[in-house]
Write a protein that holds these residues in place. Structure first.
Motif, PDB file in Angstrom:
ATOM      1  N   VAL A  63       0.862  -1.177   0.000  1.00 42.23           N
ATOM      2  CA  VAL A  63       0.000   0.000   0.000  1.00 42.23           C
ATOM      3  C   VAL A  63       0.898   1.226   0.000  1.00 42.23           C
ATOM      4  O   VAL A  63       1.680   1.433   0.932  1.00 42.23           O
ATOM      5  N   ILE A  64       0.794   2.026  -1.053  1.00 41.92           N
ATOM      6  CA  ILE A  64       1.634   3.214  -1.197  1.00 41.92           C
ATOM      7  C   ILE A  64       0.805   4.442  -0.854  1.00 41.92           C
ATOM      8  O   ILE A  64      -0.199   4.733  -1.506  1.00 41.92           O
ATOM      9  N   GLY A  65       1.233   5.157   0.177  1.00 38.83           N
ATOM     10  CA  GLY A  65       0.481   6.299   0.685  1.00 38.83           C
ATOM     11  C   GLY A  65      -0.383   5.868   1.849  1.00 38.83           C
ATOM     12  O   GLY A  65      -1.365   5.155   1.657  1.00 38.83           O
ATOM     13  N   LEU A  66      -0.019   6.275   3.066  1.00 38.21           N
ATOM     14  CA  LEU A  66      -0.673   5.759   4.268  1.00 38.21           C
ATOM     15  C   LEU A  66      -1.455   6.845   4.994  1.00 38.21           C
ATOM     16  O   LEU A  66      -1.505   6.889   6.219  1.00 38.21           O
ATOM     17  N   VAL A 110       4.004   1.866   2.639  1.00 36.61           N
ATOM     18  CA  VAL A 110       5.008   2.801   2.126  1.00 36.61           C
ATOM     19  C   VAL A 110       4.529   4.238   2.321  1.00 36.61           C
ATOM     20  O   VAL A 110       3.403   4.585   1.930  1.00 36.61           O
ATOM     21  N   ASP A 111       5.376   5.073   2.902  1.00 36.20           N
ATOM     22  CA  ASP A 111       5.056   6.490   3.058  1.00 36.20           C
ATOM     23  C   ASP A 111       6.353   7.231   3.346  1.00 36.20           C
ATOM     24  O   ASP A 111       7.420   6.608   3.535  1.00 36.20           O
ATOM     25  N   ILE A 112       6.250   8.562   3.372  1.00 36.28           N
ATOM     26  CA  ILE A 112       7.421   9.381   3.723  1.00 36.28           C
ATOM     27  C   ILE A 112       7.298   9.939   5.132  1.00 36.28           C
ATOM     28  O   ILE A 112       8.198  10.634   5.605  1.00 36.28           O
ATOM     29  N   SER A 113       6.177   9.653   5.813  1.00 39.14           N
ATOM     30  CA  SER A 113       5.938  10.198   7.151  1.00 39.14           C
ATOM     31  C   SER A 113       6.114   9.119   8.203  1.00 39.14           C
ATOM     32  O   SER A 113       5.379   8.120   8.204  1.00 39.14           O
ATOM     33  N   PRO A 114       7.058   9.285   9.134  1.00 41.12           N
ATOM     34  CA  PRO A 114       7.205   8.313  10.213  1.00 41.12           C
ATOM     35  C   PRO A 114       5.917   8.136  11.023  1.00 41.12           C
ATOM     36  O   PRO A 114       5.591   7.028  11.449  1.00 41.12           O
ATOM     37  N   ALA A 115       5.175   9.228  11.229  1.00 40.20           N
ATOM     38  CA  ALA A 115       3.945   9.132  12.008  1.00 40.20           C
ATOM     39  C   ALA A 115       2.908   8.275  11.291  1.00 40.20           C
ATOM     40  O   ALA A 115       2.223   7.447  11.906  1.00 40.20           O
ATOM     41  N   ARG A 116       2.768   8.468   9.981  1.00 44.73           N
ATOM     42  CA  ARG A 116       1.803   7.658   9.234  1.00 44.73           C
ATOM     43  C   ARG A 116       2.253   6.201   9.150  1.00 44.73           C
ATOM     44  O   ARG A 116       1.424   5.283   9.150  1.00 44.73           O
ATOM     45  N   ASP A 143      10.032   3.512   4.666  1.00 44.51           N
ATOM     46  CA  ASP A 143      10.101   4.969   4.674  1.00 44.51           C
ATOM     47  C   ASP A 143      10.700   5.412   3.339  1.00 44.51           C
ATOM     48  O   ASP A 143      11.912   5.315   3.120  1.00 44.51           O
ATOM     49  N   ALA A 144       9.834   5.895   2.443  1.00 41.24           N
ATOM     50  CA  ALA A 144      10.273   6.243   1.091  1.00 41.24           C
ATOM     51  C   ALA A 144      11.130   7.490   1.057  1.00 41.24           C
ATOM     52  O   ALA A 144      11.732   7.789   0.016  1.00 41.24           O
ATOM     53  N   SER A 145      11.221   8.215   2.177  1.00 40.70           N
ATOM     54  CA  SER A 145      12.120   9.374   2.208  1.00 40.70           C
ATOM     55  C   SER A 145      13.558   8.953   2.477  1.00 40.70           C
ATOM     56  O   SER A 145      14.491   9.731   2.286  1.00 40.70           O
ATOM     57  N   GLY A 163      -3.200  10.804  10.780  1.00 39.85           N
ATOM     58  CA  GLY A 163      -4.372  10.069  10.358  1.00 39.85           C
ATOM     59  C   GLY A 163      -5.522  11.004  10.076  1.00 39.85           C
ATOM     60  O   GLY A 163      -5.327  12.178   9.737  1.00 39.85           O
ATOM     61  N   LYS A 164      -6.746  10.497  10.252  1.00 40.91           N
ATOM     62  CA  LYS A 164      -7.929  11.290   9.963  1.00 40.91           C
ATOM     63  C   LYS A 164      -8.142  12.356  11.042  1.00 40.91           C
ATOM     64  O   LYS A 164      -7.927  12.111  12.228  1.00 40.91           O
ATOM     65  N   VAL A 165      -8.573  13.529  10.603  1.00 39.78           N
ATOM     66  CA  VAL A 165      -8.960  14.587  11.529  1.00 39.78           C
ATOM     67  C   VAL A 165     -10.483  14.630  11.572  1.00 39.78           C
ATOM     68  O   VAL A 165     -11.142  14.831  10.551  1.00 39.78           O
TER      69      VAL A 165
END
Length: 350
Positions: free
Chosen positions: A177-180, A201-207, A221-223, A344-346
């Motif tokens: 899953v790319i983009g979390l 897969v994401d660039i955000s450690p939090a996500r 971590d794609a970053s 995540g969701k707000v």
């Protein structure tokens, strides 16, 4: 009433707005208990209008001009229009986001998300980031077994379920899953409850951390790493059987193309605004299937989402970053999500 009204790019105002009229035939009026902000709302805020009809009437809804955002909501029925028999005043319901006619060839085939006159609450007519909203009864489902802070994830989870279902992924398959963000992390959760491990897969450690709590078995971590190479390494060099791309970025699509295995399946969920060249030769020679996923099918995906949330409320609690008031939607919601600092969701309490 107070509402979050879209006036244009970087122009969402918390303002007085007329209350909705008495519900029409086959409509219900909801007192909004919870709403949440979608990535599409953020896209409209940062670079739109793309979908919101500010200047030209929408071909199906007829709306033109500023409107109330919000297509993810849970509310209490406060008024009922003519012909509505399935709901009573005081009942808590979750509406789907898309309004379909029920009569065209796509609706008759059960593909209501492709309706010839499809329009979306909160993008093409006033939505749920307000105190009250009118919605069609036929796209709404009763909430009986989970509280509003859990039920608010039903509509986005339905989107994730629709995306995952058509991949035909089974336990033992390799799924990336790319983009979390909101939908991506819920897609991970939708796979997890089916016994399917995922590579997130994401660039955000939090996500990435949210994805781990949602059930991802491998995190990339794609970053910091070549994401496609990491996915291939995690799958023994073959690549993933299924890649679900939710980021809507050229980088995400390139990773999907380079990470999918021969005979694999790329499922596009994120909206791609930029031109995205595809290596068509590889798609043909390796028999890679590319398909797309639009929103959800209300009769199928929304009931399943509510059932899953009743059985697994942690899906919602894990996916939610924060709960804010209506007055804080711009700085604490749209701006944070656009900056990538929301994990995540707000969720909003109007």
């Amino acid at each position: 009433m107070q509402a979050a009204v879209y006036h244009g790019r970087h122009d969402v105002r918390i303002q007085q707005w007329p209350e909705p009229p008495p519900p029409g035939a086959r409509e219900i009026q909801l007192e909004v208990l919870r709403a949440s902000i979608c990535g599409t709302d953020v896209d409209e805020f940062t670079s739109g209008p793309h979908l919101i009809p500010l200047a030209t009437p929408h071909r199906a809804s007829g709306h033109v001009g500023p409107l109330v955002l919000g297509h993810e909501m849970v509310g209490r029925v406060v008024a009922i229009g003519a012909g509505v028999t399935e709901f009573t005043a005081g009942e808590v319901v979750v509406p789907g986001s898309g309004v379909s006619c029920g009569m065209c060839r796509w609706c008759r085939a059960g593909r209501t998300n492709l309706c010839a006159t499809y329009y979306t609450v909160g993008l093409h007519v006033d939505g749920g980031l307000a105190e009250r909203v009118n919605v069609p009864a036929r796209i709404s489902r009763s909430v009986r077994n989970c509280p509003p802070d859990v039920a608010i994830m039903a509509q986005p989870l339905a989107v994730a379920l629709h995306a995952v279902r058509s991949t035909s992924a089974e336990p033992g398959a390799s799924v990336a899953v790319i983009g979390l963000g909101g939908i991506g992390s819920l897609a991970v959760a939708a796979c997890a409850v089916r016994g399917i491990g995922t590579i997130g897969v994401d660039i955000s450690p939090a996500r990435l951390e949210v994805a781990a709590r949602s059930g991802a078995t491998v995190l990339v971590d794609a970053s910091r790493r070549d994401a496609a190479a990491a996915i291939r390494h995690a799958t023994g060099g073959d690549g993933a059987d299924v890649v679900i791309e939710t980021s809507g970025t050229p980088q995400g699509l390139a990773t999907a193309m380079n990470a999918v295995c021969r005979g694999g399946h790329i499922r596009l969920v994120g909206l791609h605004r930029d031109p995205s060249p595809l290596d068509l030769t590889r798609l043909v020679l390796d028999e890679i299937r590319v398909s797309t996923s639009k929103v959800h099918i209300c009769d199928q995906d929304l009931p399943e989402a509510l059932t899953l949330l009743a059985d697994h409320p942690d899906i919602a609690t894990t996916a939610i970053d924060s709960v804010i008031g209506l007055a804080d939607i711009v700085p604490e919601g749209l701006v944070r999500m656009a900056a990538g600092t929301a994990a995540g969701k707000v969720v909003v309490r109007p």
